[in-house]
Scaffold this motif. Structure first.
Motif, PDB file in Angstrom:
ATOM      1  N   GLU A  19      12.968  10.025   6.847  1.00 54.47           N
ATOM      2  CA  GLU A  19      11.950   9.517   7.758  1.00 54.47           C
ATOM      3  C   GLU A  19      10.950  10.598   8.165  1.00 54.47           C
ATOM      4  O   GLU A  19       9.746  10.370   8.193  1.00 54.47           O
ATOM      5  CB  GLU A  19      12.615   8.939   9.017  1.00 54.47           C
ATOM      6  CG  GLU A  19      13.549   7.755   8.738  1.00 54.47           C
ATOM      7  CD  GLU A  19      12.795   6.547   8.205  1.00 54.47           C
ATOM      8  OE1 GLU A  19      11.610   6.393   8.557  1.00 54.47           O
ATOM      9  OE2 GLU A  19      13.388   5.758   7.452  1.00 54.47           O
ATOM     10  N   SER A  20      11.460  11.794   8.475  1.00 52.60           N
ATOM     11  CA  SER A  20      10.594  12.830   9.024  1.00 52.60           C
ATOM     12  C   SER A  20      10.231  13.935   8.040  1.00 52.60           C
ATOM     13  O   SER A  20       9.245  14.647   8.237  1.00 52.60           O
ATOM     14  CB  SER A  20      11.266  13.469  10.251  1.00 52.60           C
ATOM     15  OG  SER A  20      12.470  14.135   9.859  1.00 52.60           O
ATOM     16  N   SER A  43       0.846  -1.192   0.000  1.00 48.25           N
ATOM     17  CA  SER A  43       0.000   0.000   0.000  1.00 48.25           C
ATOM     18  C   SER A  43       0.880   1.240   0.000  1.00 48.25           C
ATOM     19  O   SER A  43       2.029   1.208   0.444  1.00 48.25           O
ATOM     20  CB  SER A  43      -0.920   0.016   1.222  1.00 48.25           C
ATOM     21  OG  SER A  43      -0.151   0.046   2.417  1.00 48.25           O
ATOM     22  N   LEU A  44       0.338   2.335  -0.506  1.00 50.81           N
ATOM     23  CA  LEU A  44       1.060   3.598  -0.581  1.00 50.81           C
ATOM     24  C   LEU A  44       0.395   4.618   0.335  1.00 50.81           C
ATOM     25  O   LEU A  44      -0.835   4.790   0.300  1.00 50.81           O
ATOM     26  CB  LEU A  44       1.076   4.129  -2.021  1.00 50.81           C
ATOM     27  CG  LEU A  44       1.831   3.283  -3.056  1.00 50.81           C
ATOM     28  CD1 LEU A  44       1.640   3.879  -4.445  1.00 50.81           C
ATOM     29  CD2 LEU A  44       3.306   3.208  -2.715  1.00 50.81           C
ATOM     30  N   ASN A  45       1.215   5.276   1.132  1.00 51.69           N
ATOM     31  CA  ASN A  45       0.730   6.312   2.025  1.00 51.69           C
ATOM     32  C   ASN A  45       1.649   7.521   1.943  1.00 51.69           C
ATOM     33  O   ASN A  45       2.846   7.380   1.711  1.00 51.69           O
ATOM     34  CB  ASN A  45       0.679   5.817   3.471  1.00 51.69           C
ATOM     35  CG  ASN A  45      -0.241   4.626   3.639  1.00 51.69           C
ATOM     36  OD1 ASN A  45      -1.430   4.704   3.369  1.00 51.69           O
ATOM     37  ND2 ASN A  45       0.323   3.495   4.072  1.00 51.69           N
ATOM     38  N   VAL A  46       1.093   8.706   2.145  1.00 52.48           N
ATOM     39  CA  VAL A  46       1.885   9.931   2.185  1.00 52.48           C
ATOM     40  C   VAL A  46       2.422  10.111   3.598  1.00 52.48           C
ATOM     41  O   VAL A  46       1.665  10.363   4.538  1.00 52.48           O
ATOM     42  CB  VAL A  46       1.043  11.156   1.773  1.00 52.48           C
ATOM     43  CG1 VAL A  46       1.882  12.422   1.876  1.00 52.48           C
ATOM     44  CG2 VAL A  46       0.501  10.986   0.354  1.00 52.48           C
TER      45      VAL A  46
END
Length: 556
Positions: free
Chosen positions: A331-332, A287-290
């Motif tokens: 990461e952030s 799955s792709l998430n922002v």
């Protein structure tokens, strides 16, 4: 019909043609005599007088090269007081200074062109000289949008202050071409970089200063840099500025903090200590998430550079059309450093082997080396054109990149090693490989060729090993398969070519369906090549098979 007058019965004096003797205000005037009087002025090199029903008597004139542009009223006053004209009716109503008189095919002044030029001149504003700031401003406003009076007033005020960009004022690519066409119609020299500046949303002052700085008979590059011969071309040696730095920029260092840099599907490893992350199982659901996003103010055309560090962190460096360059934590999404360059950034960041510096090109023609921790610029190199090409480091400790000034450059961290002239703009990045103790440098060019240069040492200028014509501009970076000795390249018509690495001989080609500008980088070429290798021959026998190959997924 020519008119002569007898001079003391010994000679005849030519007064001009009969059709150039007119009646004005009840008095006869001779346009040729007015021109003769104007030429007696020490500043005037050439002139032509025309009578117009609406605008009266108009004198076009050209100054000598060693005289600066002046006020038109000065010449008119001189003609009135010292021109020795036969009557007041011979004094021109309007004087217009031209940078160059238009000539017809016979080398004579083209009066019909001057009559057409009268339509471009506002008779109520006699200082609107073609090519002057006032004339350039009027064209600028006429080619930008803003139909209401309020919008036009705001544009006029901002253009006078030089704070409004062409695109910000409502200009488009069509209106920019229209403005340049009007300048060319007036026989004015237009620098080749003016269109790019306008579409880059440069201000009125920036565009006019570029236009004003181009002299007749010179190109834009000739007017902005001092010519100086070098071993490979006739372009001047560009400016290179270097600050004091603690480490060599382009040399590998044992203290390098970088493990690898990944950009456009290519991985450059600077350290053998590299633990690949486990890829997800193909059977697992993906799955792709922002996770985060970072605003760079304008369009992002550059490909991000993913930098893996020895301390276990990973950063992403990328620039945008706003001129902002940032290095973000993967990461952030928080910025590690940021800096602002004066123009668009479309090239990707190249990280130096020591890991402390990043190299990036800019639309203003500069290649800059930036300190990754602080964003401070420690080295800058000026070419004479936009830099869209991503710089490439070779194994000899030098950096190679291309420019829109039709040159390829090779730099050390102290000075320029060489440059190589080609016949078109260089958008493609470089690919280098070794062959018979020589370094081969391959790149695509806007002149429709793929170039392969060879050099024995980075300090030596390269020579042409071979070049292959692909019948259309080549924006994509060529892909080199060293094991098979092949070069894969693509042009803007969507055709892929496979060439022999060692002689440039064409082995085969394939024209792909769909939009013709999709193959602009090495990722597209690699993806298609991998798909073709895995597909059977029967997959390419019809259009559906080609579509199936082009849409097949690419492995990481």
């Amino acid at each position: 019909m020519e008119i002569f007058v007898e001079n003391d019965g010994k000679s005849f004096r030519f007064l001009g043609r009969k059709d150039r003797i007119l009646k004005r205000w009840g008095q006869k005037i001779n346009l040729a005599l007015i021109e003769e009087a104007a030429r007696k002025n020490a500043c005037v090199s050439n002139c032509c007088c025309i009578s117009d029903d609406q605008k009266g008597l108009v004198l076009f004139y050209q100054l000598l090269d060693n005289f600066k542009k002046g006020d038109d009223s000065e010449l008119r006053c001189w003609l009135k007081t010292d021109g020795q004209l036969p009557n007041s009716a011979s004094i021109p109503d309007i004087t217009v200074q031209l940078h160059e008189m238009p000539l017809n095919s016979n080398g004579k002044i083209d009066r019909s062109h001057l009559k057409n030029l009268l339509r471009e001149i506002d008779p109520t504003d006699r200082n609107e000289i073609p090519g002057s700031e006032l004339h350039f401003r009027s064209l600028w406003l006429s080619c930008t949008l803003g139909s209401s009076t309020l919008d036009r007033a705001k544009q006029n005020e901002s253009s006078r202050q030089g704070s409004s960009g062409f695109v910000s004022s409502g200009g488009t690519s069509i209106s920019a071409l229209n403005l340049i066409s009007k300048l060319l119609d007036l026989h004015l020299k237009v620098p080749s970089a003016l269109l790019t500046k306008m579409l880059s949303d440069c201000t009125f002052d920036e565009c006019y200063n570029l236009f004003r700085g181009t002299k007749f008979g010179e190109s834009s590059s000739e007017s902005t840099v001092n010519r100086k011969q070098n071993v490979s071309s006739d372009i001047s040696e560009p400016e290179m500025k270097r600050q004091k730095i603690a480490y060599p920029i382009f040399q590998e260092s044992a203290e390098s903090e970088v493990i690898s840099v990944k950009c456009r599907g290519n991985v450059v490893r600077y350290s053998p200590i590299y633990n690949e992350k486990n890829e997800p199982n193909s059977s697992e659901k993906i799955s792709l998430n922002v996770e985060w996003k970072y605003f760079l103010k304008k369009c992002v055309d550059a490909s991000p550079s993913v930098i893996a560090l020895k301390n276990g962190t990973t950063t992403v460096a990328v620039g945008s059309h706003s001129g902002d360059l940032v290095n973000l934590d993967l990461e952030s999404g928080l910025p590690k450093f940021s800096c602002h360059l004066p123009d668009r950034i479309e090239s990707s960041l190249t990280v130096s082997p020591c890991g402390r510096y990043g190299i990036v090109g800019c639309y203003d023609g500069y290649l800059r080396c930036i300190e990754m921790q602080t964003g401070k610029i420690v080295l800058s190199f000026a070419s004479s054109g936009m830099i869209k090409s991503t710089a490439v480091l070779d194994n000899q400790g030098s950096i190679i990149f291309g420019s829109y000034d039709q040159h390829l450059y090779c730099l050390s961290d102290k000075f320029q090693l060489w440059s190589y002239k080609v016949d078109g703009n260089v958008f493609s990045s470089m690919t280098s490989s070794s062959y018979n103790n020589q370094t081969l440098i391959l790149f695509g060019c806007h002149d429709s060729n793929v170039y392969c240069l060879s050099t024995c040492a980075p300090t030596n200028p390269p020579c042409l090993f071979w070049k292959a014509c692909l019948s259309a501009p080549v924006f994509a970076t060529p892909f080199v398969d060293l094991k098979k000795g092949l070069v894969v390249a693509a042009n803007t018509t969507g055709t892929i070519y496979i060439l022999k690495l060692y002689d440039g001989r064409l082995l085969t080609s394939l024209e792909l369906p769909g939009p013709k500008n999709d193959l602009r980088d090495v990722r597209g070429v690699k993806r298609v090549m991998k798909s073709l290798q895995k597909s059977s021959k029967n997959d390419l026998r019809n259009v559906r098979g080609v579509k199936r190959v082009m849409t097949s997924p690419q492995k990481s």
